[in-house]
Scaffold this motif. Sequence first.
Motif, PDB file in Angstrom:
ATOM      1  N   GLY A 352       0.786  -1.224   0.000  1.00 11.57           N
ATOM      2  CA  GLY A 352       0.000   0.000   0.000  1.00 11.57           C
ATOM      3  C   GLY A 352       0.819   1.276   0.000  1.00 11.57           C
ATOM      4  N   GLY A 353       1.965   1.295   0.693  1.00  7.28           N
ATOM      5  CA  GLY A 353       2.751   2.520   0.776  1.00  7.28           C
ATOM      6  C   GLY A 353       4.178   2.218   1.176  1.00  7.28           C
ATOM      7  N   ILE A 354       5.058   3.196   0.947  1.00  8.35           N
ATOM      8  CA  ILE A 354       6.471   3.032   1.264  1.00  8.35           C
ATOM      9  C   ILE A 354       7.037   4.317   1.862  1.00  8.35           C
ATOM     10  CG2 ILE A 354       7.124   3.651  -1.110  1.00  8.35           C
ATOM     11  CD1 ILE A 354       9.589   1.856  -0.790  1.00  8.35           C
ATOM     12  N   ALA A 355       7.924   4.150   2.823  1.00 14.49           N
ATOM     13  CA  ALA A 355       8.725   5.249   3.370  1.00 14.49           C
ATOM     14  C   ALA A 355      10.148   4.729   3.512  1.00 14.49           C
ATOM     15  CB  ALA A 355       8.190   5.705   4.724  1.00 14.49           C
ATOM     16  N   ILE A 356      11.125   5.593   3.308  1.00  7.85           N
ATOM     17  CA  ILE A 356      12.528   5.196   3.409  1.00  7.85           C
ATOM     18  C   ILE A 356      13.223   6.065   4.441  1.00  7.85           C
ATOM     19  CG2 ILE A 356      14.735   5.116   2.177  1.00  7.85           C
ATOM     20  CD1 ILE A 356      13.233   4.301  -0.321  1.00  7.85           C
ATOM     21  N   ARG A 357      13.966   5.396   5.313  1.00  6.51           N
ATOM     22  CA  ARG A 357      14.769   6.102   6.314  1.00  6.51           C
ATOM     23  C   ARG A 357      16.132   5.427   6.390  1.00  6.51           C
ATOM     24  NH1 ARG A 357      13.975   9.834  10.270  1.00  6.51           N
ATOM     25  NH2 ARG A 357      15.259   9.706  12.152  1.00  6.51           N
ATOM     26  N   ASN A 358      17.171   6.231   6.226  1.00  6.78           N
ATOM     27  CA  ASN A 358      18.528   5.710   6.153  1.00  6.78           C
ATOM     28  C   ASN A 358      18.602   4.693   5.006  1.00  6.78           C
ATOM     29  OD1 ASN A 358      19.254   7.355   8.342  1.00  6.78           O
ATOM     30  ND2 ASN A 358      18.589   5.795   9.808  1.00  6.78           N
ATOM     31  N   ARG A 359      18.994   3.480   5.267  1.00  6.30           N
ATOM     32  CA  ARG A 359      19.112   2.489   4.199  1.00  6.30           C
ATOM     33  C   ARG A 359      18.048   1.406   4.297  1.00  6.30           C
ATOM     34  NH1 ARG A 359      24.449  -0.366   3.452  1.00  6.30           N
ATOM     35  NH2 ARG A 359      23.199  -1.237   1.752  1.00  6.30           N
ATOM     36  N   SER A 360      16.897   1.733   4.862  1.00  2.31           N
ATOM     37  CA  SER A 360      15.827   0.756   4.993  1.00  2.31           C
ATOM     38  C   SER A 360      14.526   1.303   4.411  1.00  2.31           C
ATOM     39  CB  SER A 360      15.604   0.381   6.463  1.00  2.31           C
ATOM     40  OG  SER A 360      16.731  -0.297   6.989  1.00  2.31           O
ATOM     41  N   ALA A 361      13.762   0.405   3.793  1.00  4.25           N
ATOM     42  CA  ALA A 361      12.431   0.736   3.286  1.00  4.25           C
ATOM     43  C   ALA A 361      11.392   0.131   4.212  1.00  4.25           C
ATOM     44  CB  ALA A 361      12.251   0.201   1.872  1.00  4.25           C
ATOM     45  N   PHE A 362      10.345   0.887   4.482  1.00  2.00           N
ATOM     46  CA  PHE A 362       9.245   0.448   5.327  1.00  2.00           C
ATOM     47  C   PHE A 362       7.997   0.406   4.458  1.00  2.00           C
ATOM     48  CE2 PHE A 362      12.541   2.268   7.809  1.00  2.00           C
ATOM     49  CZ  PHE A 362      12.583   1.553   8.995  1.00  2.00           C
ATOM     50  N   ILE A 363       7.344  -0.747   4.384  1.00  5.38           N
ATOM     51  CA  ILE A 363       6.276  -0.988   3.417  1.00  5.38           C
ATOM     52  C   ILE A 363       5.046  -1.541   4.129  1.00  5.38           C
ATOM     53  CG2 ILE A 363       5.606  -2.353   1.388  1.00  5.38           C
ATOM     54  CD1 ILE A 363       8.587  -2.368   0.593  1.00  5.38           C
ATOM     55  N   THR A 364       3.875  -0.997   3.818  1.00  7.99           N
ATOM     56  CA  THR A 364       2.633  -1.595   4.310  1.00  7.99           C
ATOM     57  C   THR A 364       2.216  -2.709   3.353  1.00  7.99           C
ATOM     58  OG1 THR A 364       1.344   0.129   3.171  1.00  7.99           O
ATOM     59  CG2 THR A 364       1.789   0.449   5.502  1.00  7.99           C
ATOM     60  N   THR A 365       1.773  -3.822   3.923  1.00  6.56           N
ATOM     61  CA  THR A 365       1.334  -4.966   3.134  1.00  6.56           C
ATOM     62  C   THR A 365      -0.062  -5.391   3.565  1.00  6.56           C
ATOM     63  OG1 THR A 365       2.327  -6.581   4.638  1.00  6.56           O
ATOM     64  CG2 THR A 365       3.714  -5.754   2.854  1.00  6.56           C
ATOM     65  N   CYS A 366      -0.663  -6.239   2.735  1.00 12.44           N
ATOM     66  CA  CYS A 366      -2.057  -6.644   2.952  1.00 12.44           C
ATOM     67  C   CYS A 366      -2.922  -5.395   3.124  1.00 12.44           C
ATOM     68  CB  CYS A 366      -2.182  -7.562   4.169  1.00 12.44           C
ATOM     69  SG  CYS A 366      -3.572  -8.730   4.048  1.00 12.44           S
ATOM     70  N   SER A 367      -2.745  -4.458   2.190  1.00 11.57           N
ATOM     71  CA  SER A 367      -3.364  -3.142   2.314  1.00 11.57           C
ATOM     72  C   SER A 367      -4.859  -3.134   2.051  1.00 11.57           C
ATOM     73  CB  SER A 367      -2.688  -2.162   1.345  1.00 11.57           C
ATOM     74  OG  SER A 367      -2.921  -2.547  -0.002  1.00 11.57           O
ATOM     75  N   VAL A 368      -5.443  -4.284   1.678  1.00 10.78           N
ATOM     76  CA  VAL A 368      -6.891  -4.372   1.493  1.00 10.78           C
ATOM     77  C   VAL A 368      -7.534  -5.274   2.544  1.00 10.78           C
ATOM     78  CG1 VAL A 368      -6.763  -3.921  -0.983  1.00 10.78           C
ATOM     79  CG2 VAL A 368      -6.650  -6.281  -0.173  1.00 10.78           C
ATOM     80  N   CYS A 369      -6.770  -5.595   3.598  1.00  9.52           N
ATOM     81  CA  CYS A 369      -7.227  -6.543   4.611  1.00  9.52           C
ATOM     82  C   CYS A 369      -7.829  -5.824   5.815  1.00  9.52           C
ATOM     83  CB  CYS A 369      -6.066  -7.419   5.073  1.00  9.52           C
ATOM     84  SG  CYS A 369      -5.257  -8.336   3.732  1.00  9.52           S
ATOM     85  N   ALA A 370      -8.880  -6.417   6.376  1.00 11.42           N
ATOM     86  CA  ALA A 370      -9.613  -5.770   7.465  1.00 11.42           C
ATOM     87  C   ALA A 370      -8.828  -5.727   8.769  1.00 11.42           C
ATOM     88  CB  ALA A 370     -10.937  -6.481   7.690  1.00 11.42           C
ATOM     89  N   THR A 371      -8.120  -6.800   9.093  1.00  6.44           N
ATOM     90  CA  THR A 371      -7.453  -6.858  10.403  1.00  6.44           C
ATOM     91  C   THR A 371      -6.055  -7.466  10.336  1.00  6.44           C
ATOM     92  OG1 THR A 371      -8.474  -9.004  10.881  1.00  6.44           O
ATOM     93  CG2 THR A 371      -9.640  -7.040  11.639  1.00  6.44           C
ATOM     94  N   THR A 372      -5.565  -7.811   9.165  1.00 13.89           N
ATOM     95  CA  THR A 372      -4.286  -8.524   9.072  1.00 13.89           C
ATOM     96  C   THR A 372      -3.239  -7.752   8.280  1.00 13.89           C
ATOM     97  OG1 THR A 372      -5.157  -9.767   7.179  1.00 13.89           O
ATOM     98  CG2 THR A 372      -5.305 -10.812   9.355  1.00 13.89           C
ATOM     99  N   GLY A 373      -3.418  -6.430   8.147  1.00 15.64           N
ATOM    100  CA  GLY A 373      -2.411  -5.621   7.490  1.00 15.64           C
ATOM    101  C   GLY A 373      -1.133  -5.552   8.315  1.00 15.64           C
ATOM    102  N   SER A 374      -0.014  -5.307   7.623  1.00 17.62           N
ATOM    103  CA  SER A 374       1.287  -5.330   8.292  1.00 17.62           C
ATOM    104  C   SER A 374       2.191  -4.203   7.817  1.00 17.62           C
ATOM    105  CB  SER A 374       1.997  -6.673   8.035  1.00 17.62           C
ATOM    106  OG  SER A 374       1.241  -7.761   8.503  1.00 17.62           O
TER     107      SER A 374
END
Length: 382
Positions: A352-374
């Motif tokens: 669903g989305g991405i943010a980068i800080r230093n040398r790491s990417a942070f990504i939301t997954t299961c972006s269409v899920c009701a309670t199991t997004g990560s």
Amino acid sequence: MFVSMKRLAIASAVILSAVAQGVPATAAPNVTVLATGLSNPRGLAFDRDGTLYVTEAGRGADGAANPVCLPRPQGIGCLGATGALARLDRDGTVTRVLTGLPSLAGPDGTEAIGPDDIAFNRFDRALLTVGLSEAPAVRDGLPEPGAQMGRLLSVRRDWSGDWFSQHLTTQRIADIAAHEAANNPDRGELDSNAQSVAFGPGGAAVVDAGANSLVFVTPAGQVSTLAVFPERQMPAPPAFNMPAGTMLPMQSVPMGVVYKDGAYYVAELTGRPFTTGSARIFKVVPGQEPTVYAEGLTTVVDIAFGPDGSLYALEFTHTSMFGPSRGVGALMRIRGEGKTPELVLDKVDHPGGIAIRNRSAFITTCSVCATTGSVMKLRLPA
């Protein structure tokens, strides 16, 4: 209710099947799952202190009695106040610091439209977008909290009590849907869906995926059009079973935006027929026509620059949007203008989305899920 082709194009891509088949992020090297249990997680960003915040589009009515429901291209959607902004602490704790935001989702809480993106500037001012994915007039008939949909909100910290008590409030800054209703930048059917937001000089840019446009918002809330992304004619894919040579109109459907060195960079999702490799990233210099910065991508939902200057593109689907591979996304790396995208990570579950800080990417997954997004963390390559 008449279903507009514009809304069908967007809904078919951003909000896919109600049953998301998860791809374990931990199967990939250099990947760590930081948080789970999120509701339709989308955009995310760090504040000045390095704390990560994630928008949750919510679970719709979440089983409430007699909710207001609307017919949508992807199925019925019911309104609730389950949208939220969550804080991810370094120990993995998820704290919803802002709740009660609008959410329009299926009866099972999937496929939500609601809070979509969060952005911080260097003064730690925060802006939050709330989607709509409807004709602007539809919002007029929605009860609270539906009136907040299709808007850009300011998020404020209010400190009270002891030093450890933090309360967040919102204020309406700009009406993105009203700008579409009054101006209709792409001259198509009226439709608005505020998505990504990025701070720039003198204000912020907001992507309106429904309007196929990028708008600029001043601190006083004045909205103007920065760029319009036109539709193209594309061959019908084999899955459509149309005569050979059939051409179909494909809308741009911009999604992610980031600002760097005098220009906004805008990611293109595209609409139907979602031709593989047809998504692009535009470079938008205010006052000039958009130019293509990169191409050869598929259904890009968000972008972010890395510390080495590479642009990372998060694809909702890496190959075909039809069949079992839809929602199996990827992270791509673009080393400069006109460069061929390189695969960094595949088999990303409904990103669903991405943010980068230093040398790491942070990504939301299961972006269409009701309670199991990560939210997962990926160590970027050198």
